[in-house]
Design a protein around this motif. Sequence first.
Motif, PDB file in Angstrom:
ATOM      1  N   GLN B  50     103.357 -53.925  38.625  1.00  6.76           N
ATOM      2  CA  GLN B  50     102.959 -54.459  39.932  1.00  6.76           C
ATOM      3  C   GLN B  50     102.406 -55.881  39.791  1.00  6.76           C
ATOM      4  O   GLN B  50     102.461 -56.660  40.737  1.00  6.76           O
ATOM      5  CB  GLN B  50     101.892 -53.561  40.588  1.00  6.76           C
ATOM      6  N   ARG B  51     101.858 -56.189  38.641  1.00  6.90           N
ATOM      7  CA  ARG B  51     101.388 -57.551  38.319  1.00  6.90           C
ATOM      8  C   ARG B  51     100.538 -58.183  39.414  1.00  6.90           C
ATOM      9  O   ARG B  51     100.791 -59.314  39.827  1.00  6.90           O
ATOM     10  CB  ARG B  51     102.592 -58.470  38.051  1.00  6.90           C
ATOM     11  N   HIS B  52      99.573 -57.459  39.894  1.00  7.83           N
ATOM     12  CA  HIS B  52      98.688 -58.031  40.893  1.00  7.83           C
ATOM     13  C   HIS B  52      97.248 -57.844  40.414  1.00  7.83           C
ATOM     14  O   HIS B  52      97.004 -57.282  39.354  1.00  7.83           O
ATOM     15  CB  HIS B  52      98.951 -57.364  42.248  1.00  7.83           C
ATOM     16  N   ASP B  53      96.287 -58.335  41.222  1.00  8.90           N
ATOM     17  CA  ASP B  53      94.891 -58.296  40.789  1.00  8.90           C
ATOM     18  C   ASP B  53      94.381 -56.865  40.614  1.00  8.90           C
ATOM     19  O   ASP B  53      93.509 -56.606  39.804  1.00  8.90           O
ATOM     20  CB  ASP B  53      94.005 -59.030  41.817  1.00  8.90           C
ATOM     21  N   SER B  54      94.897 -55.970  41.430  1.00  9.74           N
ATOM     22  CA  SER B  54      94.561 -54.559  41.317  1.00  9.74           C
ATOM     23  C   SER B  54      95.876 -53.793  41.340  1.00  9.74           C
ATOM     24  O   SER B  54      96.864 -54.262  41.895  1.00  9.74           O
ATOM     25  CB  SER B  54      93.753 -54.070  42.518  1.00  9.74           C
ATOM     26  N   VAL B  55      95.868 -52.607  40.775  1.00  9.15           N
ATOM     27  CA  VAL B  55      97.050 -51.757  40.844  1.00  9.15           C
ATOM     28  C   VAL B  55      96.818 -50.743  41.969  1.00  9.15           C
ATOM     29  O   VAL B  55      95.683 -50.307  42.203  1.00  9.15           O
ATOM     30  CB  VAL B  55      97.279 -51.068  39.479  1.00  9.15           C
ATOM     31  N   THR B 139      96.307 -51.211  34.309  1.00  7.35           N
ATOM     32  CA  THR B 139      95.777 -52.525  34.657  1.00  7.35           C
ATOM     33  C   THR B 139      94.899 -52.991  33.506  1.00  7.35           C
ATOM     34  O   THR B 139      94.417 -52.171  32.714  1.00  7.35           O
ATOM     35  CB  THR B 139      95.004 -52.473  35.997  1.00  7.35           C
ATOM     36  N   GLY B 140      94.712 -54.308  33.393  1.00  8.03           N
ATOM     37  CA  GLY B 140      93.943 -54.789  32.255  1.00  8.03           C
ATOM     38  C   GLY B 140      93.496 -56.216  32.404  1.00  8.03           C
ATOM     39  O   GLY B 140      93.763 -56.878  33.412  1.00  8.03           O
TER      40      GLY B 140
END
Lengths: 349, 349
Positions: B50-55, B139-140
């Motif tokens: 998803q490559r966003h700030d949050s999943v 996420t990380g």
Amino acid sequence: MSESPAGLQCPPSPSHYDCIVMAHGGGGRLMQQLLDDIIRPAFANEWLDQRHDSVVLPVTQRCAFTTDSYVIHPLIFPGGDIGKLAVCGTLNDLAMAGARPAYLSVGFILEEGLPLATLRQIVHSMAVTAHQAGVSIVTGDIKVVEWGKADGLYINTSGIGLLETERWLHPGSLRPGDAILLNGDVGRHGIAVMAKRNQLAFEPPLESDCADLSGLIHSLLTQGMPIHCLRDLTRGGLATALIELAGESGLAMELEEATIPVSAAVEGACELLGLDPLFVANEGRFVLCLPEAHADDCLARMRAHPLGANACRIGRIVATPDRRVLLQTRLGTARRLLLPSGEQLPRIC
Amino acid sequence: MSESPAGLQCPPSPSHYDCIVMAHGGGGRLMQQLLDDIIRPAFANEWLDQRHDSVVLPVTQRCAFTTDSYVIHPLIFPGGDIGKLAVCGTLNDLAMAGARPAYLSVGFILEEGLPLATLRQIVHSMAVTAHQAGVSIVTGDIKVVEWGKADGLYINTSGIGLLETERWLHPGSLRPGDAILLNGDVGRHGIAVMAKRNQLAFEPPLESDCADLSGLIHSLLTQGMPIHCLRDLTRGGLATALIELAGESGLAMELEEATIPVSAAVEGACELLGLDPLFVANEGRFVLCLPEAHADDCLARMRAHPLGANACRIGRIVATPDRRVLLQTRLGTARRLLLPSGEQLPRIC
């Protein structure tokens, strides 16, 4: 008194009465005392009182999940401290997915010799920021490392936010023609931290923009703004955030340099130091993309909120040439923004 | 070549081709390269993409949430490494609440000069452990700190687990008369790490018990075992875990020292070093409390699983004198177990 590499002042034999000692991380009496004296009273809530390895939460809807570690040096800077930063950063990451932040975890890595007074101040700052945002710090962990490690303390915050709409805010939702809005002037956080680190003085003093954006985002969403994507500007600044969004969406962007607000203090510091304010870190700024037809309405609503008072339109999404972010400069030339190898100013968030 | 306080060997000017450099933490090209070369291929899954700030996750039931930071020195030890430890530790914390682990976050704090080969090995170890447990690292975050900090790397893992039963496993559910079961011999992790740190050799080599307990716990729950509470034994060992449970439940415990398994190697090392194996850390051991009438049945089911092969009954919950953990020693005397101020061996988890 001796001084650690991180600048911590502490007696040769730190005492558990006024400084962190290794035994505070050992799971024994001193850790319990630290939890009971400093941590639990500050964060008090029904979840934390479960006192088990995991906390059980009543999440019954789609949620957002995020994590971030904070290693900022110095720990306290104009406009905030590592505690406020750690809470705001994770609230903002949740808000950028359109989620309402609900639950946070906190992992402390404490350096032997950290004054308990500093820890108290930072924990208080976290508690106040979380309380103002209406979120609870529900679970946590403490580790202690030797003197000279960890710059006083490192903090990890992870968070869970609740998604109240079906709308999915992410880079894949961007569309050509979307307007790109920005909620205020850029570069304050990076320059404020750099100035504090290097003991530079600005008049008037420059403060970090560090802020919890989740209230503003929530109000825009509940007012029905048809937002396609949000992204907060942190390491790497506005430019890096937009380059990433272009890369992730496969679209291009056109920006007008003259429309991007930069304060005189940040502008001056950047000229002096040879920095580009578009690449300097922020901690309370975000870009918002939505269909052009709604841009003026959305701008007006942003400006009605203290954290969006200086909101402006800075550009638009276009289809080609894809993944390119083009800046129309004040000189009338066009400059393609490219990802730098790293950060101009490391260790600022 | 020079040596940092953490023992990292690295050239005076670390190269981003073989070592972590500050720019890897700057949000720019080098960080993207690190993510694309090492992190994303190892952890690949639809959520991370998803490559966003949050999943965004499809959680639609009560869930458990936990966090832990790992600061172990040395990074690699007999039976595991910081990566395996960080995944197992968080899986175990979720399992102890009766949750099925589902999603993990990871926050890396990397030290300038950390060889990329070491990072690869540790990330691989995390990926394998997560895969075997059927969980995704969704996420990380990566931060980089200067050479001499962070002992190579620190890792934070937070986790979300799904609760599939209405049963609430926590200290408040303990009842007088409950049997206390233990899944194997104690003290291996602490002694294995201490031996590696101090270059002591055991014959045969002593390995950490570091393991993911969530499969065993899930099988006991799905087999209908009426478990009241679970607690994994980490910092402070078996004794600290039981003293905490007694404190949190307001009940007391009686233990039989002769029934608590300790391997000959751990026993020998503890005698030599003046340590008490009951207070030495574990990373794959837990206590389980349930009504006495179900104890034999539960023990048999535990023994059918590789991580419970040496399960045994070590004591029982009693009503008074409350919050006291009493050990009937091999000598026939009674010894009250008390929380030490800290850990006998710091920095082992």
